[in-house]
Design a protein around this motif. Structure first.
Motif, short mmCIF file in Angstrom:
data_model
loop_
_atom_site.label_atom_id
_atom_site.label_comp_id
_atom_site.label_asym_id
_atom_site.label_seq_id
_atom_site.Cartn_x
_atom_site.Cartn_y
_atom_site.Cartn_z
N ALA A 49 0.82 -1.21 0.00
CA ALA A 49 0.00 0.00 0.00
C ALA A 49 0.86 1.26 0.00
O ALA A 49 0.51 2.26 -0.64
CB ALA A 49 -0.93 -0.01 1.21
N LEU A 50 1.97 1.24 0.73
CA LEU A 50 2.86 2.39 0.75
C LEU A 50 3.46 2.67 -0.63
O LEU A 50 3.83 3.80 -0.94
CB LEU A 50 3.99 2.16 1.77
N ALA A 51 3.55 1.61 -1.45
CA ALA A 51 4.04 1.77 -2.81
C ALA A 51 2.93 2.14 -3.79
O ALA A 51 3.15 2.20 -5.00
CB ALA A 51 4.72 0.48 -3.27
N GLY A 52 1.73 2.36 -3.25
CA GLY A 52 0.62 2.77 -4.10
C GLY A 52 -0.10 1.63 -4.77
O GLY A 52 -0.81 1.84 -5.76
N ILE A 53 0.03 0.41 -4.23
CA ILE A 53 -0.57 -0.78 -4.83
C ILE A 53 -1.71 -1.26 -3.95
O ILE A 53 -1.53 -1.40 -2.73
CB ILE A 53 0.48 -1.89 -4.98
N PRO A 54 -2.89 -1.55 -4.48
CA PRO A 54 -3.95 -2.16 -3.68
C PRO A 54 -3.44 -3.43 -3.01
O PRO A 54 -2.76 -4.24 -3.66
CB PRO A 54 -5.05 -2.46 -4.70
N PHE B 90 -9.52 1.50 -3.92
CA PHE B 90 -8.78 1.53 -2.65
C PHE B 90 -8.36 2.97 -2.38
O PHE B 90 -7.72 3.59 -3.22
CB PHE B 90 -7.54 0.65 -2.73
N ALA B 91 -8.70 3.47 -1.21
CA ALA B 91 -8.19 4.79 -0.83
C ALA B 91 -6.68 4.72 -0.66
O ALA B 91 -6.13 3.66 -0.30
CB ALA B 91 -8.85 5.24 0.47
N PRO B 92 -5.97 5.81 -0.91
CA PRO B 92 -4.51 5.79 -0.74
C PRO B 92 -4.11 5.39 0.67
O PRO B 92 -4.76 5.78 1.64
CB PRO B 92 -4.10 7.24 -1.04
N ARG B 93 -3.04 4.60 0.77
CA ARG B 93 -2.46 4.17 2.04
C ARG B 93 -3.48 3.47 2.93
O ARG B 93 -3.59 3.73 4.12
CB ARG B 93 -1.81 5.36 2.77
N THR B 94 -4.23 2.56 2.30
CA THR B 94 -5.13 1.68 3.05
C THR B 94 -4.89 0.24 2.62
O THR B 94 -4.41 -0.01 1.51
CB THR B 94 -6.62 2.03 2.82
N VAL B 95 -5.20 -0.68 3.51
CA VAL B 95 -5.15 -2.11 3.18
C VAL B 95 -6.46 -2.74 3.64
O VAL B 95 -7.16 -2.20 4.51
CB VAL B 95 -3.96 -2.84 3.85
N ILE B 96 -6.80 -3.88 3.06
CA ILE B 96 -7.97 -4.62 3.48
C ILE B 96 -7.50 -5.86 4.24
O ILE B 96 -6.68 -6.63 3.72
CB ILE B 96 -8.83 -5.04 2.28
#
Length: 254
Positions: free
Chosen positions: A114-119, A157-163
């Motif tokens: 997520a920090l790299a901008g990836i879902p 996915f909102a930026p800097r979020t994970v599921i």
């Protein structure tokens, strides 16, 4: 769609095979970059005091001599030919619920994506008792994994979020469904420290697991799992407590 798979249980973990089977229902462009050995509880740690080594186990399958965070960093910077469309981490052997996500290497690997901008999605299979080793049943994750991941792949996915996804410790047929819920909090006092003596007579301590608390009246991941549902929880990486900003700033004003 390019999918990166990782975990914290290691390159040979049964849950990683489960995750790969789930991922291949959506793409043939699947890459595996995982720790060489189990890294449970590693959190978001990064290896800095020694070199990290990369070993290839097959086409698009690699192991890293480090943490889950190391594995994702190596995947993104050295292994994959281009940026993946999604990072899937797991399927972890054991729960990653409530405040335990802060310890979790599984969740932290997703965080690095997520920090790299990836879902990024973390997946974990809850089990009922300690001492099961590799005999943990993954039937719920196997049967329901694609049903959970599919809709998430289509979601923004909102930026800097994970599921964070957890599967309950029941047979696939006994799963009641899927709940989107908040992160819960464990009763900290329920943790255990197991004391023993090694063969040479020296005392040792081993951190034990604690049970899952039921949280009646609260829509949390703990309650969802207790009730036999799959929990789906969006987590944000911005830990700032906004409500405290003004009050703290006032402490240091002129």
């Amino acid at each position: 769609m390019r999918i990166l798979l990782t975990n914290d249980d290691g390159i040979h973990a049964p849950g990683l095979d489960v995750l790969e089977a789930i991922a291949r229902q959506f793409s043939d462009d699947v890459w595996v970059v995982a720790p060489a050995e189990e890294q449970s509880g590693a959190g978001h740690s990064l290896t800095l005091g020694r070199p990290v080594r990369l070993r290839q186990f097959g086409e698009r399958r690699f192991a890293v001599s480090g943490t889950p965070t190391d594995a994702v960093m190596m995947a993104l910077r050295k292994v994959l030919p281009g940026k993946p469309d999604v990072v899937l981490s797991g399927v972890n052997r054991g729960a990653n619920l409530g405040d335990d996500v802060t310890y979790s290497g599984t969740v932290s690997a997703a965080i690095e994506g997520a920090l790299a901008g990836i879902p990024a999605i973390a997946l974990s299979q809850v089990y009922e008792k300690e001492g099961m080793g590799d005999s943990v049943p993954f039937s719920a994750a196997e049967a329901w994994g694609a049903k959970v991941v599919g809709p998430l792949l289509q979601a923004p996915f909102a930026p800097r979020t994970v599921i964070n996804v957890n599967f309950p410790p029941v047979a696939a047929a006994d799963v009641h469904g899927i709940r989107v819920v908040r992160q819960g909090f464990h009763d900290y006092a329920r943790g255990s420290v197991v004391e023993g003596t090694d063969p040479r007579g020296y005392q040792y301590y081993w951190f034990g697991l604690h049970g899952i608390e039921h949280t009646p009246g609260h829509a949390t991941d703990l309650e969802a799992i207790q009730d036999g549902y799959i929990s789906v929880t969006p987590l944000q990486l911005d830990l700032t407590h906004d409500a405290s900003l003004a009050a703290l700033a006032g402490r240091f004003a002129g």
